[in-house]
Design an enzyme around this catalytic site. Structure first.
Site, PDB file in Angstrom:
ATOM      1  N   GLU A 134     -26.534  11.346  -0.994  1.00 40.68           N
ATOM      2  CA  GLU A 134     -25.459  11.444  -1.992  1.00 40.68           C
ATOM      3  C   GLU A 134     -26.019  11.457  -3.412  1.00 40.68           C
ATOM      4  OE1 GLU A 134     -22.088   8.917   0.561  1.00 40.68           O
ATOM      5  OE2 GLU A 134     -23.266   7.945  -1.007  1.00 40.68           O
ATOM      6  N   SER A 172       0.839  -1.206   0.000  1.00 41.06           N
ATOM      7  CA  SER A 172       0.000   0.000   0.000  1.00 41.06           C
ATOM      8  C   SER A 172       0.871   1.253   0.000  1.00 41.06           C
ATOM      9  CB  SER A 172      -0.908   0.015   1.232  1.00 41.06           C
ATOM     10  OG  SER A 172      -1.510   1.277   1.384  1.00 41.06           O
ATOM     11  N   HIS A 186     -19.738   3.595   7.911  1.00 42.02           N
ATOM     12  CA  HIS A 186     -20.878   3.587   6.992  1.00 42.02           C
ATOM     13  C   HIS A 186     -21.470   2.192   7.078  1.00 42.02           C
ATOM     14  CE1 HIS A 186     -23.463   4.267   3.638  1.00 42.02           C
ATOM     15  NE2 HIS A 186     -22.723   3.707   2.711  1.00 42.02           N
ATOM     16  N   GLN A 197     -14.713  -4.168   1.164  1.00 46.96           N
ATOM     17  CA  GLN A 197     -14.761  -4.582   2.563  1.00 46.96           C
ATOM     18  C   GLN A 197     -15.024  -6.073   2.759  1.00 46.96           C
ATOM     19  OE1 GLN A 197     -17.292  -2.132   5.010  1.00 46.96           O
ATOM     20  NE2 GLN A 197     -16.242  -0.241   4.447  1.00 46.96           N
TER      21      GLN A 197
END
Length: 339
Positions: free
Chosen positions: A196, A52, A109, A87
Site C-alpha cells: 500500500e 450506525s 487483515h 478494532q
C-alpha cells in the site's frame, strides 16, 4: 517451501452448517462477506454500534443486525471488519467478554493481531481470510459466478479445525473459486502495508502527481498532463492485471516499450529502492504502526492524518481531475466519494 493454494475441492462449506457467523462492520468488506456468505447458505448476522448508519442498510438487504456485543454472544465465528485503529477498543468492550471456548475469531487483515492490539484467549481459534480486492469487487465477482483470490492464515488453532473452518469461510465468500493462498498473519500484515505504502497508494499516487507537476511546471496544459500521467494509468494497470508486464508491453507501441526500458531505471533508482527498504523496516519494527495508532488515538485526534488529507485534496491534480472526469460518458460525478 512454497505456500499451498486451496480451491473449491479443498473446502467443505458444510462445516459452516449449524454455525452462526457474526460480521462486525458493514462497510466495503463487511457487506460483501455478509451477502456472499448468506447466499452460500450460511447463517449470518451483523454486529454494529448503536446508531450506525449501516444498520438500516444491512436490514434492507435481508440481514439481522445486533450490537457488536450481542452479535458476538450469539456467534460461533466472529469476523472483525472495521477499521484497524478501532478494532482494539471494540474487541475489549464488545467481543472479549462474549467469547466462548471453541469460537473462531477472524480477521481480513493481520494488523491488530500482529502488532498486539488484540490478544485473544488461548481457548479460541484465530484465523484470517483476506480477499485481495475491495469489497465491491468481492461482491460483484461472486454475483457473476466468479471469485476474488484470498489469503488464509491461522494464528491459533485451539480446536484443531481452524484451517478447515477458515477454508469453508473462504468458499462461502467465493474466494475458493479463484484460489486461497496460505500465509501467516505476520507476512500478510507486513507485505500488505508495504504494498500500500511503497507501491499501490503512496508510490503510484506520488509518481502520477510528480509527472503531472513536471509537465505543468514546464508550461503544458494541466488537462493534457492529467490525461497522460493520471487518466491513462488505468489502461496500463488493466493490461498488467490481465497479462502481466509482458502482455502490457505487447499491447503498447514500440516507442512506449522502448521508453519503458530505458526510462524506468532513471526514475526508480537505487535510492528509491533504499527508501523502499527503509519503509519496510519501519513496518517490520512497528514504527509505522506506533505512529499511525498514536495519530488515530483520541489523544492524537487524527491531527496529522486530517492535515495530510486536506493538503492532498487541495492539489491542482485533484481540481483538474474533477473537471476531466465530469467529461466522461460514464461519469456519475465522483460516485465513490459521494456514497
Amino acid at each position: 517451501m512454497s505456500a499451498r493454494i486451496f480451491y473449491q475441492e479443498d473446502c467443505n462449506l458444510a462445516l459452516l452448517e449449524g454455525k452462526t457467523i457474526a460480521i462486525i462492520g458493514y462497510g466495503s468488506q463487511g457487506h460483501a462477506h455478509a451477502l456472499n456468505l448468506k447466499e452460500s447458505g450460511a447463517n449470518v448476522i451483523i454486529g454494529l454500534y448503536e446508531g450506525s448508519k449501516s444498520w438500516a442498510k444491512a436490514e434492507a438487504q435481508g440481514l439481522t443486525v445486533y450490537t457488536a456485543a450481542e452479535a458476538a454472544k450469539k456467534a460461533d465465528i466472529i469476523m472483525i471488519l472495521i477499521n484497524d485503529e478501532s478494532q482494539a477498543k471494540m474487541y475489549k468492550e464488545s467481543i472479549e467478554p462474549n467469547l466462548e471456548e471453541g469460537n473462531m475469531l477472524m480477521f481480513a487483515h493481520g494488523f491488530a493481531i500482529h502488532f498486539g492490539q488484540i490478544v485473544p484467549p488461548a481457548n479460541v481459534d484465530v484465523a484470517m481470510i483476506a480477499p485481495k480486492a475491495p469489497g465491491h469487487t468481492v461482491r460483484s465477482e461472486y454475483v457473476a459466478g466468479k471469485g476474488t483470490p484470498c489469503l488464509v492464515a491461522i494464528e491459533q488453532d485451539f480446536t484443531g479445525k481452524a484451517l478447515d473452518k477458515a477454508l469453508a469461510y473462504a468458499a462461502g465468500v467465493g474466494g475458493a473459486r479463484a484460489g486461497v493462498l496460505e500465509t501467516t498473519f505476520r507476512t500478510e500484515t507486513e507485505t500488505d502495508l508495504f504494498g500500500e505504502q511503497a507501491v499501490l497508494c503512496g508510490g503510484v499516487c506520488a509518481l502520477m502527481q510528480a509527472g503531472f507537476e513536471t509537465l505543468t511546471e514546464a508550461g503544458y496544459d494541466a488537462r493534457n498532463a492529467y490525461f497522460e500521467c493520471v487518466h491513462e494509468m488505468k489502461l496500463i494497470v488493466d493490461l498488467i492485471y490481465e497479462s502481466g508486464f509482458e502482455g502490457m508491453r505487447y499491447s503498447i507501441s514500440n516507442t512506449a516499450e522502448y521508453g519503458d526500458y530505458i526510462t524506468g531505471p532513471k526514475v526508480i533508482t537505487e535510492d528509491t529502492k533504499k527508501a523502499m527498504k527503509k519503509v519496510l523496516t519501519d513496518i517490520q519494527d512497528g514504527s509505522f504502526a506506533k505512529e499511525f495508532l498514536l495519530d488515530m488515538s483520541p489523544a492524537g485526534g487524527q491531527a496529522h492524518f486530517r492535515a495530510m488529507r486536506k493538503i492532498a485534496a487541495e492539489h491542482e491534480v485533484e481540481k483538474v481531475g474533477k473537471e476531466i472526469r465530469s467529461l466522461y460518458s460514464w461519469s456519475d460525478k465522483d460516485k465513490l466519494i459521494n456514497n
